[in-house]
Write an enzyme that holds these catalytic residues in place. Structure first.
Site, PDB file in Angstrom:
ATOM      1  CD  GLN A 216     -27.632 -13.355   3.709  1.00 15.67           C
ATOM      2  OE1 GLN A 216     -26.451 -13.076   3.610  1.00 15.67           O
ATOM      3  NE2 GLN A 216     -28.140 -14.476   3.233  1.00 15.67           N
TER       4      GLN A 216
ATOM      5  CE  LYS B 268     -29.221 -21.515   8.867  1.00 18.20           C
ATOM      6  NZ  LYS B 268     -29.641 -22.713   8.123  1.00 18.20           N
TER       7      LYS B 268
ATOM      8  NE  ARG C  26     -57.644  -2.436  15.431  1.00 18.37           N
ATOM      9  CZ  ARG C  26     -56.584  -1.758  15.866  1.00 18.37           C
ATOM     10  NH1 ARG C  26     -56.150  -0.705  15.208  1.00 18.37           N
ATOM     11  NH2 ARG C  26     -55.947  -2.128  16.960  1.00 18.37           N
TER      12      ARG C  26
ATOM     13  CG  HIS D 271     -29.589 -26.427   4.398  1.00 25.08           C
ATOM     14  ND1 HIS D 271     -30.731 -25.746   4.021  1.00 25.08           N
ATOM     15  CD2 HIS D 271     -29.459 -27.432   3.497  1.00 25.08           C
ATOM     16  CE1 HIS D 271     -31.258 -26.319   2.945  1.00 25.08           C
ATOM     17  NE2 HIS D 271     -30.502 -27.343   2.613  1.00 25.08           N
TER      18      HIS D 271
ATOM     19  CE1 TYR E 199     -31.887 -18.739   6.733  1.00 28.01           C
ATOM     20  CE2 TYR E 199     -34.061 -19.176   5.828  1.00 28.01           C
ATOM     21  CZ  TYR E 199     -32.687 -19.242   5.726  1.00 28.01           C
ATOM     22  OH  TYR E 199     -32.105 -19.812   4.625  1.00 28.01           O
TER      23      TYR E 199
ATOM     24  CG  ASP F  71     -31.802 -29.756   0.636  1.00 26.50           C
ATOM     25  OD1 ASP F  71     -30.641 -29.339   0.837  1.00 26.50           O
ATOM     26  OD2 ASP F  71     -32.813 -29.060   0.843  1.00 26.50           O
TER      27      ASP F  71
END
Length: 188
Positions: A46, A72, A23, A62, A132, A168
């Protein structure tokens, strides 16, 4: 759930158990209790979700300055990315060192990126979705970055001509970047 510590102190590669049959599959992508049992204790506040339509999109490198620094927990839920972390903690035995990992929808791997590390990724295929968790809210005032092509870092990205945002494309090299992280030993 399998957790592997990486040469960079505090960075961990997490491989959740995946149960598959005809499945499809089932996997717990996050289980706070299991992570705590493995010594990973963070209060994530968050969730972020990005879509990169083309292969060769590079996002990063970053980080947020303390006191708004973020840990993270990164995973790729569609496609595949080359995920990179760079140690930017002054006094760290691995300061300025980087490691790269393939995270994909098919390998289910997740990467724990602690505070004091710059983070970025490059998409390997079209239509990559990256999700994330972070343990601190976004703060534009504390948002910073490092040049993806800093020659001192010599990151071996999978593309020589990435697709970048203007933000960036304008980050400084690590030597000129604003950082306020001090190495204080092994992180959880």
């Amino acid at each position: 759930m399998k957790v592997t510590s990486i040469v960079l102190p505090g960075v961990k590669l997490i491989e959740p158990e995946v149960y598959g049959d005809n499945r499809g599959f089932f996997s717990e992508s996050f289980n706070e209790q299991k992570l705590q049992e493995l010594g990973i204790v963070h209060l994530f506040v968050q969730d972020n979700h990005s879509l990169s339509v083309e292969a060769g999109v590079l996002r990063g490198l970053h980080y947020q300055l303390a006191p708004m620094a973020q840990t993270k927990l990164v995973r790729c839920t569609s496609g595949a990315i080359y995920d990179v972390v760079v140690d930017i903690r002054q006094g760290s035995p691995t300061y300025g060192e980087w490691r790269g990992f393939i995270l994909s929808a098919s390998n289910f791997r997740q990467l724990l990126v602690p505070q004091g590390f710059a983070h970025g990724f490059c998409t390997l295929v079209p239509n990559c979705e990256v999700q994330y968790k972070v343990d601190q809210f976004y703060s534009a005032e504390h948002d910073r970055g490092i040049a993806w092509d800093d020659p001192a870092l010599a990151i071996d990205w999978p593309t020589a001509k990435p697709i970048l945002s203007s933000k960036d494309a304008g980050h400084p090299v690590l030597l000129r970047a604003e950082t306020n992280f001090i190495f204080e030993g092994e992180q959880r």
